[in-house]
Design an enzyme around this catalytic site. Sequence first.
Site, mmCIF file in Angstrom:
data_model
loop_
_atom_site.group_PDB
_atom_site.id
_atom_site.type_symbol
_atom_site.label_atom_id
_atom_site.label_comp_id
_atom_site.label_asym_id
_atom_site.label_seq_id
_atom_site.Cartn_x
_atom_site.Cartn_y
_atom_site.Cartn_z
ATOM 1 N N SER A 80 -104.388 -34.267 9.072
ATOM 2 C CA SER A 80 -103.380 -34.268 8.008
ATOM 3 C C SER A 80 -102.201 -33.339 8.250
ATOM 4 O O SER A 80 -101.262 -33.326 7.445
ATOM 5 C CB SER A 80 -104.036 -33.937 6.672
ATOM 6 O OG SER A 80 -104.703 -35.075 6.185
ATOM 7 N N ALA A 144 -114.066 -49.555 3.345
ATOM 8 C CA ALA A 144 -112.810 -49.998 3.975
ATOM 9 C C ALA A 144 -112.506 -49.189 5.220
ATOM 10 O O ALA A 144 -112.687 -47.963 5.238
ATOM 11 C CB ALA A 144 -111.657 -49.875 2.983
#
Length: 360
Positions: A80, A144
């Site tokens: 990140s 997902a």
Amino acid sequence: MPTLRAPLVTLLVTALLGLGTASLPSEPHLTPAASYLPRLAVQGRAPTAAVLVQSSAAGPGSFRSTGPGIRYADRFRAGSITKTFVATVVLQLAHEGRLRLSDRVERYLPGLIRGHGNDGRRITLRALLSHTSGLYDYTDDGFARPLSALAAIRTATSHRPASRPGLFTYSNTDYAVLGLVVQRVTGHGYATEIRRRVIAPLHLTGTSLPGARTTLPAPHGRGYSRDPAGGGLTDATELDPRTAGAAGELISTLADLNRFYAALLGGRLLPPAQLAALLNTAAAQGDYGLGIYPERLACGVTVWGHNGRIAGSYVRTAASRDGGHIMTYRIDTDILSHADTLEPALLEAEFCPARTDHGP
């Protein structure tokens, strides 16, 4: 300090190689952070930990590693921390008048954020940058594995918002959307704009955005994912970075991350107005700026930076407000045991001048 800063641990990974040894010419002094480093290996259960500290008062950077798993020049996945690079590009575009932070997502991506209570007509670019959009974090969906920004956003909008707009709720979806906004505004992908606007001007020769490439550039070591339940380690050196995308695909080095944040906080990448916007935490109630966050240490000193967590890697950069004193540390796994106490203590060891308990 806000929680879940970089929750990209759920990336689909494959296993394979890498090699690392810790070596660098002897440094002029042992920094407080380097003295503290063994705790990350012993108490934090990190296979290897390394730190690079640079200070205008201390001369050349000081690198230390707890073992042979991490070398000074190793490339690694920075997770990140990608968000600070993306935010820098967005703020440069704002300075150029090509977008405004008050613009709604709908202006650039009409109809994309809709359904299940999600509405791009109510979400501003500033809200995306500051994680106050309320959008569900697509990485929280355990089923997902989206390999594109559009797929990630569809995953997010299949859920109701995680919070109401205006509340700080960290979401990787915010930066997936920003990556598409950059593409719509410039005609180029966010990776191209980061290379042109940040990587090339700062000569970040160890930094890259891999796209679909599953391997790390040489030199690199191995990265391991730790089973939260059993504690076992699995090689996670190779993975498909498209799942992370604009929220976390960056590959970098300790030295490059120090150079980037020093340049950013030192005003070399953004004009004063945009740098002030970057550091304005009002939207997130003091928890987060725009792609960067402050952490107030026990001694009263505030450091700025970001962390990155992705399968096989955890990294944290922290710096003084002017970027003159900066530290990046990393471990070669994605889970640091006792992180809530070990990481703040490491930062305090380096940035709090009155602290004397630096030993292992």
